[in-house]
Enzyme design. Sequence first.
Site, PDB file in Angstrom:
ATOM      1  N   SER A 124     -42.142 -22.159  28.209  1.00  0.00           N
ATOM      2  CA  SER A 124     -43.512 -20.707  28.660  1.00  0.00           C
ATOM      3  C   SER A 124     -44.665 -21.492  28.818  1.00  0.00           C
ATOM      4  O   SER A 124     -44.312 -22.053  30.436  1.00  0.00           O
ATOM      5  CB  SER A 124     -43.936 -20.263  27.288  1.00  0.00           C
ATOM      6  OG  SER A 124     -43.879 -19.040  27.442  1.00  0.00           O
TER       7      SER A 124
ATOM      8  N   GLU B 236     -35.171 -12.777  26.540  1.00  0.00           N
ATOM      9  CA  GLU B 236     -36.766 -13.181  26.552  1.00  0.00           C
ATOM     10  C   GLU B 236     -37.848 -12.459  25.962  1.00  0.00           C
ATOM     11  O   GLU B 236     -37.598 -12.128  24.998  1.00  0.00           O
ATOM     12  CB  GLU B 236     -37.643 -13.353  28.253  1.00  0.00           C
ATOM     13  CG  GLU B 236     -36.320 -14.508  28.672  1.00  0.00           C
ATOM     14  CD  GLU B 236     -37.245 -15.629  28.483  1.00  0.00           C
ATOM     15  OE1 GLU B 236     -37.884 -15.704  27.493  1.00  0.00           O
ATOM     16  OE2 GLU B 236     -36.428 -16.565  28.673  1.00  0.00           O
TER      17      GLU B 236
ATOM     18  N   HIS C 210     -36.842 -15.100  23.761  1.00  0.00           N
ATOM     19  CA  HIS C 210     -38.478 -16.140  24.171  1.00  0.00           C
ATOM     20  C   HIS C 210     -38.388 -17.094  22.742  1.00  0.00           C
ATOM     21  O   HIS C 210     -39.088 -16.528  22.315  1.00  0.00           O
ATOM     22  CB  HIS C 210     -39.517 -15.244  24.405  1.00  0.00           C
ATOM     23  CG  HIS C 210     -40.044 -16.145  24.799  1.00  0.00           C
ATOM     24  ND1 HIS C 210     -39.983 -16.449  26.384  1.00  0.00           N
ATOM     25  CD2 HIS C 210     -41.547 -16.792  25.363  1.00  0.00           C
ATOM     26  CE1 HIS C 210     -41.509 -17.912  27.098  1.00  0.00           C
ATOM     27  NE2 HIS C 210     -42.282 -17.724  26.159  1.00  0.00           N
TER      28      HIS C 210
END
Length: 569
Positions: free
Chosen positions: A209, A340, A464
């Site tokens: 990220s 995600e 995510h």
Amino acid sequence: MKVPITLILFAGFIATGFSQDVQNQEAEVTAPIGRIRGSFAESRLGRRFFSARGIRYGEPPIGENRFRQAIPAIPFDVFDATKEGPSCPQPGGVLQSEDCLRLNVYTPELPSPGKPDVGKPVLVFFHPGGFYAFSAQSISFGPEYLMDTDIVLVTVNYRLMSLGFMSTGDSQAPGNLGLKDQVEALRWIQRNIAAFGGDPNCVTISGYSAGAWSVSLHLVSPMSKGLFHRAIAMSGSATTPENLGGHQRHLAVKQAEILDCPTDTTENMIACLRTKPFEEFANSLGKFFEWYGLPILIWSPVVEPVVPGVERFLTAEPTELIRQGKAEKVPVMTGITKDEFAGVTVFWVEMSRNGNNSHFEDVDANWEEIAPIIFQYQRGTPRSKEISRALRTFYFKDQPVSLATVQGLANLFRDSIIGFPVHRFAKLMSEVSPQPVYYYEVTYQGRYSHRVWNDTQKPYGVVHHDDLLYLFYLKSNFPYFKVDDPEYQTVKRMTTMWTNFAKTGNPIPANNQDFENVTWEPLTPSNKKYLEIGDNLTMKTGLYAKENEEWDRLFPVAPARNTKTSVKH
Ligand SMILES: *[C@@H]1O[C@H](CO)[C@@H](O)[C@H](O)[C@H]1NC(C)=O
Ligand SMILES: *[C@@H]1O[C@H](CO)[C@@H](O)[C@H](O)[C@H]1NC(C)=O
Ligand SMILES: *[C@@H]1O[C@H](CO)[C@@H](O)[C@H](O)[C@H]1NC(C)=O
Ligand SMILES: *[C@@H]1O[C@H](CO)[C@@H](O)[C@H](O)[C@H]1NC(C)=O
């Protein structure tokens, strides 16, 4: 590189914080920077490894040094790295302190008098957290799974929020301090890692990220040149739809206003902000969100102005630098998870089931105002309206935004923040670089996830951070997988692929039965191949091809310059 080694074992009873620590022993490593005392812990498969946590690589950026580039740590006599180090200031940070320029080194084999050059590949990890959260602490990113492989792992803290990313567009705060901290850590690794058994000529930078944004930027930064040899960008890239721009002065002003500082000149603003306790910065994070905890990203790296005497980390837009073939030509691994940030919609659906549709209704009624905030593109311009309309047509087929069309919203959260930037990164690198680009999608869904349904506690999907469960022991929130747990096969596969890549530049060696004999073919502009990491490993083509084509159409870049043959391997 020859390093003087002394390895002194102490029998002691020191609480190290590792739940698996059974040795209660310490050892001292003599590195060029000084002697570093660490402890021992045990990997998943019961291998003893050395752990040195919270090692200072930069002097505390406090007082006059706040908002300035890190000063390399001053050599010391002995440094106690047997306990968890601090995290950088953030809301709720554990042991947080501004004296946070620290890194952790984990290694399965220290040099010894009989074997002074161990020379293991080094895997560096830059943590996620949107440039405003998390740290490298072992309670957040435990090394126990990776320490079953033959690498040296280094996890790195860097400054966050305004303290790390203040950028006023002038000499007072040109920006990117958190990234320059990372560079300082990479320089430290070059000088010191051999003392821990690492090979400074085989360094893989990796990140998740915000950490993956960082990796994509190190590839184009003049400051990072020569400090690494391969790169892994997981679920993030700075090759965003819009340009990064040259400053975030509006955030500096906002921070100054929140902390009662003047904003008439940058000098006055920064001088006042230097006097405020770090806790006040940490506690003000919530005030930067604009719409129910969104946008997800607030502070961003910027293209720095030229300031005499100040090193520039980023000299132009990263997408443009990569497009022109100016990225380091090293092997790259990059990819995303299946869902995600689609998990953001779980809360909206649960609210709706409880009879409150206000999120859906607000977005539906104010699409052109809210969509650019939550999907992060330019606002208030005619072009912004065009983009908003096009996205609405593409993702909702012009239907109202509601519980019935929530999948369109989920796909937009997936593609806008993570999916498309990573696609752009992988695509451009495969067009300009002679080195392989290994592209992946993680679809493996275990029993645990960062986003579960409130009533059943079952995962929404693969969101995510979910794949981080199989690389690191995320001890604050998740169980430690046992060898006979269903998740363990993915732990084994991912840690092996990631560290194979760190060792050889190829994640799956030929004819490897642990990998179902799959050949991970690199992405090329014509084959569009990627590896699906699910229950099985499967080569596929065209990851979210239709969606990414639409984003490519909405945010075009000029064709990449083919520099594949003009560069030495
Ligand atoms: C619905 O949720 C919104 C956002 O959390 C809240 O502001 C509002 O008061 C809620 N409405 C009702 C009727 O509970
Ligand atoms: C989640 O479940 C708890 C307990 O059942 C309940 O109190 C809470 O309101 C629920 N939250 C949402 C968003 O549905
Ligand atoms: C992988 O290849 C080996 C050698 O060709 C073969 O014996 C084995 O059955 C294959 N494994 C799988 C899962 O296909
Ligand atoms: C996936 O692998 C398992 C063995 O791990 C096998 O039983 C299954 O058939 C495979 N599924 C597919 C779709 O290939």
